[in-house]
Design a protein around this motif. Structure first.
Motif, PDB file in Angstrom:
ATOM      1  N   ASN A   1     -12.205   0.886  -6.555  1.00  0.00           N
ATOM      2  CA  ASN A   1     -11.477   0.774  -7.825  1.00  0.00           C
ATOM      3  C   ASN A   1     -10.384   1.839  -7.929  1.00  0.00           C
ATOM      4  OD1 ASN A   1     -11.553  -0.637 -10.606  1.00  0.00           O
ATOM      5  ND2 ASN A   1     -11.471   1.540 -11.120  1.00  0.00           N
ATOM      6  N   GLY A   2     -10.684   3.044  -7.451  1.00  0.00           N
ATOM      7  CA  GLY A   2      -9.670   4.086  -7.454  1.00  0.00           C
ATOM      8  C   GLY A   2      -8.494   3.755  -6.556  1.00  0.00           C
ATOM      9  N   TYR A   3      -8.784   3.139  -5.408  1.00  0.00           N
ATOM     10  CA  TYR A   3      -7.725   2.697  -4.490  1.00  0.00           C
ATOM     11  C   TYR A   3      -6.851   1.656  -5.184  1.00  0.00           C
ATOM     12  CZ  TYR A   3      -5.758   1.413   0.114  1.00  0.00           C
ATOM     13  OH  TYR A   3      -4.923   1.204   1.187  1.00  0.00           O
ATOM     14  N   GLU A   4      -7.505   0.693  -5.822  1.00  0.00           N
ATOM     15  CA  GLU A   4      -6.758  -0.370  -6.507  1.00  0.00           C
ATOM     16  C   GLU A   4      -5.937   0.191  -7.669  1.00  0.00           C
ATOM     17  OE1 GLU A   4      -7.069  -3.906  -5.975  1.00  0.00           O
ATOM     18  OE2 GLU A   4      -8.356  -3.676  -4.206  1.00  0.00           O
ATOM     19  N   GLY A   5      -6.467   1.193  -8.363  1.00  0.00           N
ATOM     20  CA  GLY A   5      -5.728   1.788  -9.461  1.00  0.00           C
ATOM     21  C   GLY A   5      -4.477   2.508  -8.997  1.00  0.00           C
ATOM     22  N   ALA A   6      -4.572   3.197  -7.862  1.00  0.00           N
ATOM     23  CA  ALA A   6      -3.415   3.923  -7.344  1.00  0.00           C
ATOM     24  C   ALA A   6      -2.341   2.986  -6.809  1.00  0.00           C
ATOM     25  CB  ALA A   6      -3.857   4.879  -6.235  1.00  0.00           C
ATOM     26  N   THR A   7      -2.758   1.835  -6.277  1.00  0.00           N
ATOM     27  CA  THR A   7      -1.812   0.891  -5.679  1.00  0.00           C
ATOM     28  C   THR A   7      -1.495  -0.282  -6.603  1.00  0.00           C
ATOM     29  OG1 THR A   7      -3.593  -0.375  -4.629  1.00  0.00           O
ATOM     30  CG2 THR A   7      -2.633   1.447  -3.352  1.00  0.00           C
ATOM     31  N   MET A   8      -2.061  -0.258  -7.821  1.00  0.00           N
ATOM     32  CA  MET A   8      -1.966  -1.396  -8.743  1.00  0.00           C
ATOM     33  C   MET A   8      -2.380  -2.690  -8.045  1.00  0.00           C
ATOM     34  SD  MET A   8       1.156  -0.668 -11.388  1.00  0.00           S
ATOM     35  CE  MET A   8       0.346  -1.718 -12.622  1.00  0.00           C
ATOM     36  N   GLY A   9      -3.611  -2.648  -7.540  1.00  0.00           N
ATOM     37  CA  GLY A   9      -4.165  -3.821  -6.871  1.00  0.00           C
ATOM     38  C   GLY A   9      -3.399  -4.167  -5.613  1.00  0.00           C
ATOM     39  N   ASN A  10      -2.989  -3.136  -4.861  1.00  0.00           N
ATOM     40  CA  ASN A  10      -2.179  -3.352  -3.657  1.00  0.00           C
ATOM     41  C   ASN A  10      -0.952  -4.204  -3.980  1.00  0.00           C
ATOM     42  OD1 ASN A  10      -4.167  -1.937  -2.188  1.00  0.00           O
ATOM     43  ND2 ASN A  10      -5.356  -3.826  -1.946  1.00  0.00           N
ATOM     44  N   ALA A  11      -0.334  -3.836  -5.107  1.00  0.00           N
ATOM     45  CA  ALA A  11       0.900  -4.474  -5.582  1.00  0.00           C
ATOM     46  C   ALA A  11       0.702  -5.922  -6.030  1.00  0.00           C
ATOM     47  CB  ALA A  11       2.001  -4.393  -4.529  1.00  0.00           C
TER      48      ALA A  11
ATOM     49  N   GLN B   1       6.398  -4.758  -7.642  1.00  0.00           N
ATOM     50  CA  GLN B   1       7.422  -3.724  -7.512  1.00  0.00           C
ATOM     51  C   GLN B   1       6.846  -2.309  -7.575  1.00  0.00           C
ATOM     52  OE1 GLN B   1      10.674  -4.407  -6.711  1.00  0.00           O
ATOM     53  NE2 GLN B   1       9.692  -6.406  -6.457  1.00  0.00           N
ATOM     54  N   TRP B   2       5.527  -2.174  -7.728  1.00  0.00           N
ATOM     55  CA  TRP B   2       4.951  -0.842  -7.884  1.00  0.00           C
ATOM     56  C   TRP B   2       5.256   0.089  -6.707  1.00  0.00           C
ATOM     57  CZ3 TRP B   2       3.898   2.966 -10.669  1.00  0.00           C
ATOM     58  CH2 TRP B   2       2.982   3.966 -10.306  1.00  0.00           C
ATOM     59  N   PRO B   3       5.114  -0.341  -5.457  1.00  0.00           N
ATOM     60  CA  PRO B   3       5.460   0.576  -4.367  1.00  0.00           C
ATOM     61  C   PRO B   3       6.904   1.060  -4.442  1.00  0.00           C
ATOM     62  CG  PRO B   3       4.178  -1.256  -3.525  1.00  0.00           C
ATOM     63  CD  PRO B   3       4.541  -1.598  -4.933  1.00  0.00           C
ATOM     64  N   VAL B   4       7.830   0.166  -4.783  1.00  0.00           N
ATOM     65  CA  VAL B   4       9.230   0.577  -4.953  1.00  0.00           C
ATOM     66  C   VAL B   4       9.338   1.625  -6.046  1.00  0.00           C
ATOM     67  CG1 VAL B   4      11.517  -0.205  -5.736  1.00  0.00           C
ATOM     68  CG2 VAL B   4      10.229  -1.554  -4.066  1.00  0.00           C
ATOM     69  N   CYS B   5       8.606   1.440  -7.136  1.00  0.00           N
ATOM     70  CA  CYS B   5       8.682   2.386  -8.251  1.00  0.00           C
ATOM     71  C   CYS B   5       8.087   3.739  -7.871  1.00  0.00           C
ATOM     72  CB  CYS B   5       7.998   1.798  -9.474  1.00  0.00           C
ATOM     73  SG  CYS B   5       8.858   0.328 -10.137  1.00  0.00           S
ATOM     74  N   VAL B   6       7.063   3.734  -7.032  1.00  0.00           N
ATOM     75  CA  VAL B   6       6.536   4.999  -6.520  1.00  0.00           C
ATOM     76  C   VAL B   6       7.600   5.712  -5.698  1.00  0.00           C
ATOM     77  CG1 VAL B   6       4.881   6.010  -4.896  1.00  0.00           C
ATOM     78  CG2 VAL B   6       4.113   4.340  -6.581  1.00  0.00           C
ATOM     79  N   GLY B   7       8.285   4.970  -4.840  1.00  0.00           N
ATOM     80  CA  GLY B   7       9.366   5.562  -4.061  1.00  0.00           C
ATOM     81  C   GLY B   7      10.461   6.130  -4.939  1.00  0.00           C
TER      82      GLY B   7
ATOM     83  N   HIS C   1       0.840  -1.192   0.000  1.00  0.00           N
ATOM     84  CA  HIS C   1       0.000   0.000   0.000  1.00  0.00           C
ATOM     85  C   HIS C   1       0.880   1.249   0.000  1.00  0.00           C
ATOM     86  CE1 HIS C   1      -3.890  -2.151   1.114  1.00  0.00           C
ATOM     87  NE2 HIS C   1      -2.961  -3.088   1.226  1.00  0.00           N
ATOM     88  N   LEU C   2       0.248   2.400  -0.151  1.00  0.00           N
ATOM     89  CA  LEU C   2       1.001   3.647  -0.333  1.00  0.00           C
ATOM     90  C   LEU C   2       0.620   4.720   0.677  1.00  0.00           C
ATOM     91  CD1 LEU C   2       0.891   3.845  -4.243  1.00  0.00           C
ATOM     92  CD2 LEU C   2       2.804   3.103  -2.805  1.00  0.00           C
ATOM     93  N   GLY C   3       0.023   4.345   1.800  1.00  0.00           N
ATOM     94  CA  GLY C   3      -0.333   5.310   2.819  1.00  0.00           C
ATOM     95  C   GLY C   3       0.868   6.095   3.310  1.00  0.00           C
ATOM     96  N   GLY C   4       0.706   7.401   3.399  1.00  0.00           N
ATOM     97  CA  GLY C   4       1.793   8.287   3.778  1.00  0.00           C
ATOM     98  C   GLY C   4       2.202   9.219   2.670  1.00  0.00           C
ATOM     99  N   LEU C   5       1.828   8.884   1.428  1.00  0.00           N
ATOM    100  CA  LEU C   5       2.152   9.781   0.317  1.00  0.00           C
ATOM    101  C   LEU C   5       1.412  11.108   0.471  1.00  0.00           C
ATOM    102  CD1 LEU C   5       3.713  10.054  -2.370  1.00  0.00           C
ATOM    103  CD2 LEU C   5       1.671   9.204  -3.533  1.00  0.00           C
ATOM    104  N   LEU C   6       0.161  11.063   0.937  1.00  0.00           N
ATOM    105  CA  LEU C   6      -0.604  12.286   1.153  1.00  0.00           C
ATOM    106  C   LEU C   6       0.047  13.141   2.239  1.00  0.00           C
ATOM    107  CD1 LEU C   6      -3.197  13.913   0.484  1.00  0.00           C
ATOM    108  CD2 LEU C   6      -4.336  12.632   2.302  1.00  0.00           C
ATOM    109  N   GLN C   7       0.494  12.495   3.329  1.00  0.00           N
ATOM    110  CA  GLN C   7       1.147  13.236   4.404  1.00  0.00           C
ATOM    111  C   GLN C   7       2.508  13.784   3.969  1.00  0.00           C
ATOM    112  OE1 GLN C   7      -0.677  10.411   4.881  1.00  0.00           O
ATOM    113  NE2 GLN C   7      -2.279  11.426   6.063  1.00  0.00           N
ATOM    114  N   SER C   8       3.103  13.198   2.948  1.00  0.00           N
ATOM    115  CA  SER C   8       4.396  13.655   2.429  1.00  0.00           C
ATOM    116  C   SER C   8       4.249  14.754   1.388  1.00  0.00           C
ATOM    117  CB  SER C   8       5.153  12.471   1.801  1.00  0.00           C
ATOM    118  OG  SER C   8       5.327  11.417   2.712  1.00  0.00           O
ATOM    119  N   ALA C   9       3.023  14.998   0.924  1.00  0.00           N
ATOM    120  CA  ALA C   9       2.792  15.933  -0.175  1.00  0.00           C
ATOM    121  C   ALA C   9       2.677  17.363   0.337  1.00  0.00           C
ATOM    122  CB  ALA C   9       1.535  15.552  -0.950  1.00  0.00           C
ATOM    123  N   THR C  10       3.107  18.295  -0.497  1.00  0.00           N
ATOM    124  CA  THR C  10       3.014  19.716  -0.183  1.00  0.00           C
ATOM    125  C   THR C  10       1.768  20.339  -0.784  1.00  0.00           C
ATOM    126  OG1 THR C  10       5.431  19.797  -0.219  1.00  0.00           O
ATOM    127  CG2 THR C  10       4.273  21.904  -0.236  1.00  0.00           C
ATOM    128  N   TYR C  11       1.418  19.948  -2.016  1.00  0.00           N
ATOM    129  CA  TYR C  11       0.292  20.555  -2.731  1.00  0.00           C
ATOM    130  C   TYR C  11      -0.705  19.481  -3.158  1.00  0.00           C
ATOM    131  CZ  TYR C  11       3.096  24.811  -2.995  1.00  0.00           C
ATOM    132  OH  TYR C  11       3.822  25.925  -2.671  1.00  0.00           O
TER     133      TYR C  11
END
Length: 612
Positions: A511-521, A526-532, A116-126
Motif C-alpha cells: 500500500n505504501g508503494y502504491e501511495g508513493a506511485t499513485m497506483g503505479n500511475a 501524469q504522476w511520474p511526470v509531476c514528480v519529475g 514507477h519512480l525507482g531512482g529517486l532514492l539514488q538521486s537523493a542526498t538526505y
C-alpha cells in the motif's frame, strides 16, 4: 544480509578509552561539519547519473532531461538537491514508509518500469527518519543499506518479523534461540552492565534493545552495532547512499512539549546535536557519553565509545512511553510477567521516566547564556514527534544543506481513525513563524490548517506546498506531501499495534508503494511526470530555464492553491483508490497493543530489578 560494523568496544556497555591525539570537542552549529562537507561533495556528484536516468524515464514532454543535466552537470549546485523524510507512527510508519522507499529504489524489481519512480532514492542526498520512520531508516542502514525486499524476504527470518510483539518475541529467527524468560534476561543483563559501568539507564534502554532484535540482522540483537559505524561502511563512506538523519526532542522528565519551545536534536553518522539557537552545537557521535564540559574534555578525562548504540538511538526517536502508560488495561503481554506490570508501570509513571538518558550531558557549560541545559549534568530526549513535528523535516530545511525538494511521507495517525491530516506540516510551519526565533533562519512554505487538509482532500493524495518560491523571503524547499491513504489496503492501524502477520505486513508495504506511485500511475498517468517537475522546480529557477508546459499543468493540479476551508469536517473514512488486496489470518491489534513500556516493565520485572 550483510551488516554495518559491530565496532563498540564492549557490546552494549560504553567503555572509557584513551582519546585520539586530536581530542574531540563540541563544535558550533554555524556550518556543516567538515566530515559532512567532504561526504557531500562526493555524494552530489554521484546523484547526477541516477537523476538523469530517472528524468529520462519519466520523459517530461518537450523537455530534454539529458541535455539539461549535461549542460548543468559541471555546476552541481545548479542541479536538484533532494531530501526524503519518513514520518513517525510505529510499525504502521515503518511499513508504509518501507513501501515508499521501495518505490523510490531503483534496485527493487520493476521499480524502473513505466509508471514507477525507482531512482529517486539514488538521486537523493538526505534521508530523514523519526520514530517508526526512524526504525525503517535505521534498519536499512545498519544492515548495510539493504533493500526493503531483502528485509521482507530475509531467509534467516532475523529481521522484520512482526508476527508477535516484542513483548513475546517472534516465533522464529534470532529470538527463538532463547525462551521468553531468557530473552528478557539477556536484555536486562545488557542494560544492567551499562548501569554498572556508571551510566544512567532508562526505559529506552530496554525498548531499544528489544527493537534491535527485530531490526538488526544479528542473533543477539546487535549490542555492538553503533550509529557512528554507518560512517565506516564502504557504501556510505563512498557516498553511494543518502545521508541518514534521525530526530529526537530534548525534554526533561514531566515537561510538556510544544513545537515553539522544543530543542530538536539530530543523529547523523558523524554527529549528534542541534541547529536550534539555544544549544547550537554538535558533538562527534563516536564519543557521545564522554564527560564534556564547556565544549571540551578536560586533560586526563577519557573518551567514551559505544554509547551510540544503534538500537538505543532508534529507540530514542520512538520513546512514546507516556502514551503507553495510559493504556495499561489494553496491553497484550506474556502471561509470564503480568504480575509485575502494574507496580512497574506505576513506578515509571511516578518518576516521569519516559525519556532516553544521554548523561553526561555533552553540552554541559556550553553556550551558557542560551542553552537551557547548560548547567544540568543530565540531557534527556524523547520521541521526535512529541512536539507534533512527526515528519523529520527539521534537519532537511537547514539552510546549510540547501535542499530543494523534500518528499515527505506522512504515516501519522492524526484523525480518530488513524489517518494523517497535515498536523506535522502545520507544526513545522508554525515553528518557523514563531517570534522567539527558534526557527533560526530556516524557511518553510505556507501550510493550511488541518481542517482544510481534510475538507479539500489534501490528505487523500499527494500535494505540493511552496510551488511559488517568490512568496518567501529566503530559500524554501518545495514539499511533496505523500499521505498514507488506502490504495489497496486499509493501512490505518494504531501507532501501537503490536504485531502484523506476514500477509498484513506485506500488504502494508504494498500500500505504501502504491501511495508513493499513485497506483503505479494508474490513479493519475501524469504522476511520474509531476514528480519529475517537482524535482526540477527549484533547479529550473536557479538556471533561468523556462518551466515546461507539462510542469505548469502539474503544478496547477498538485500545488495547494491557497484556498482555506476551516469548517470542522465529519468523520474521515477514505475509500480504496485501487483494488483491495486480501490478507490471511489475524492482522494484529487494531487500536491497542500498547507494548513498549509494558515490555520494559516485563524485562525489569522478570529479573526483579526496578529503578535506574
Amino acid at each position: 544480509m550483510p551488516r554495518a560494523l559491530p565496532n563498540a568496544p564492549n557490546g552494549y556497555t560504553p567503555e572509557s578509552l584513551d582519546c585520539p591525539s586530536k581530542r574531540p570537542t563540541i563544535r558550533d552549529a554555524g556550518d556543516l561539519s567538515d566530515s559532512e562537507k567532504s561526504w557531500l561533495e562526493t555524494r552530489l556528484g554521484k546523484t547526477v547519473d541516477p537523476m538523469r536516468d530517472l528524468l529520462q524515464r519519466i520523459n517530461i514532454p518537450n523537455f530534454d532531461a539529458q541535455q539539461y543535466i549535461t549542460n548543468n552537470g559541471r555546476n552541481r549546485s545548479a542541479l536538484p538537491n533532494i531530501g526524503i523524510a519518513m514520518s513517525g507512527g510505529g510499525y504502521r510508519a515503518l511499513l508504509n514508509g518501507a513501501g515508499a522507499i521501495a518505490a523510490f529504489d531503483a534496485r527493487e524489481e520493476n521499480a524502473t518500469s513505466a509508471g514507477h519512480l525507482g531512482g529517486l532514492l539514488q538521486s537523493a542526498t538526505y534521508l530523514g527518519g523519526l520514530s517508526g520512520g526512524g526504525w525503517l531508516v535505521g534498519s536499512l542502514f545498519v544492515n548495510n543499506f539493504t533493500t526493503v525486499s531483502a528485509s521482507l524476504n530475509d531467509p534467516s527470518h532475523t529481521v522484520w518479523q512482526y508476527d508477535q510483539s516484542i513483548a513475546e518475541g517472534p516465533d522464529k529467527g534470532s529470538i527463538q534461540l532463547l525462551d521468553t524468560a531468557s530473552y528478557f534476561k539477556t536484555i536486562e543483563d545488557q542494560v544492567s552492565d551499562k548501569r554498572d559501568a556508571g551510566f544512567n539507564r532508562s526505559v529506552t534502554d530496554y525498548w531499544g534493545r528489544a527493537l534491535s532484535f527485530q531490526l538488526i540482522n544479528a542473533t543477539d540483537g546487535g549490542p555492538s552495532y553503533t550509529w557512528s559505524s554507518i560512517a565506516l561502511a564502504p557504501n556510505f563512506a563512498q557516498a553511494d547512499t543518502p545521508f541518514p538523519v534521525l530526530v529526537a526532542d530534548g525534554r526533561a522528565p514531566g515537561e510538556l512539549l510544544f513545537s515553539s519551545n522544543t530543542t530538536v536534536f539530530e543523529f547523523n553518522p558523524f554527529e549528534f546535536g542541534t541547529w536550534d539557537p539555544d544549544t547550537f552545537g554538535f558533538v562527534p557521535l563516536e564519543y557521545l557519553g564522554s564527560n564534556f564540559s564547556n565544549g571540551e574534555l578536560a586533560p586526563g578525562v577519557p573518551c567514551v565509545r559505544g554509547f551510540d548504540n544503534a538500537g538505543y538511538i532508534m529507540g530514542t526517536s520512538s520513546s512514546l512511553f507516556n502514551q503507553f502508560l495510559l493504556n495499561l488495561n489494553t496491553t497484550s503481554i506474556p502471561s509470564l510477567a503480568k504480575t509485575f506490570i502494574s507496580s512497574i508501570l506505576t513506578a515509571i509513571g511516578q518518576d516521569n521516566n519516559d525519556i532516553a538518558d544521554y548523561s553526561p550531558n555533552p553540552f554541559y557549560g556550553y553556550h551558557n547564556s542560551t542553552n537551557r541545559n547548560a548547567q544540568s549534568s543530565r540531557l534527556t530526549l524523547v520521541d521526535g514527534g512529541e512536539d507534533l513535528q512527526n515528519i523529520p523535516l527539521h534537519p532537511l530545511i537547514q539552510p546549510n544543506r540547501h535542499v530543494d525538494v523534500i518528499f515527505a511521507v506522512d504515516s501519522s495517525a492524526d484523525t480518530d481513525n488513524f489517518w494523517p491530516n497535515g498536523t506535522s506540516l502545520v507544526a513545522t510551519y508554525e515553528r518557523n513563524l514563531n517570534s522567539t526565533g527558534i526557527g533560526n533562519g530556516t524557511s518553510f512554505p505556507a501550510i493550511p490548517d488541518t481542517n482544510t487538509f481534510v475538507n479539500l482532500g489534501l490528505n487523500t493524495r499527494p500535494t505540493f506546498f511552496g510551488c511559488n518560491s517568490s512568496n518567501t523571503s529566503s530559500m524554501t524547499p518545495l514539499i511533496v506531501y505523500i499521505p498514507n491513504a488506502p490504495y489497496v489496503f486499509q493501512s490505518n492501524f494504531s501507532t501501537f499495534t503490536a504485531s502484523y502477520n506476514t500477509s498484513a505486513r506485506n500488504a502494508m508495504v504494498r500500500n505504501g508503494y502504491e501511495g508513493a506511485t499513485m497506483g503505479n500511475a494508474t490513479v493519475d498517468p501524469q504522476w511520474p511526470v509531476c514528480v519529475g517537475c517537482a524535482v526540477l522546480s527549484r533547479s529550473l529557477e536557479r538556471t533561468g530555464t523556462e518551466v515546461p508546459g507539462a510542469c505548469e499543468e502539474c503544478f496547477q493540479r498538485y500545488c495547494w492553491d491557497g484556498r482555506i476551508n476551516g469548517t470542522r469536517p465529519g468523520v474521515y473514512e477514505p475509500g480504496f483508490k485501487g483494488k483491495a488486496v486480501q490478507v490471511s489470518g489475524a492482522v494484529g491489534l487494531r487500536g491497542n497493543g500498547y507494548v513498549a513500556v509494558a515490555f520494559a516493565a516485563v524485562v525489569v520485572g522478570v529479573v526483579g530489578v526496578v529503578g535506574v
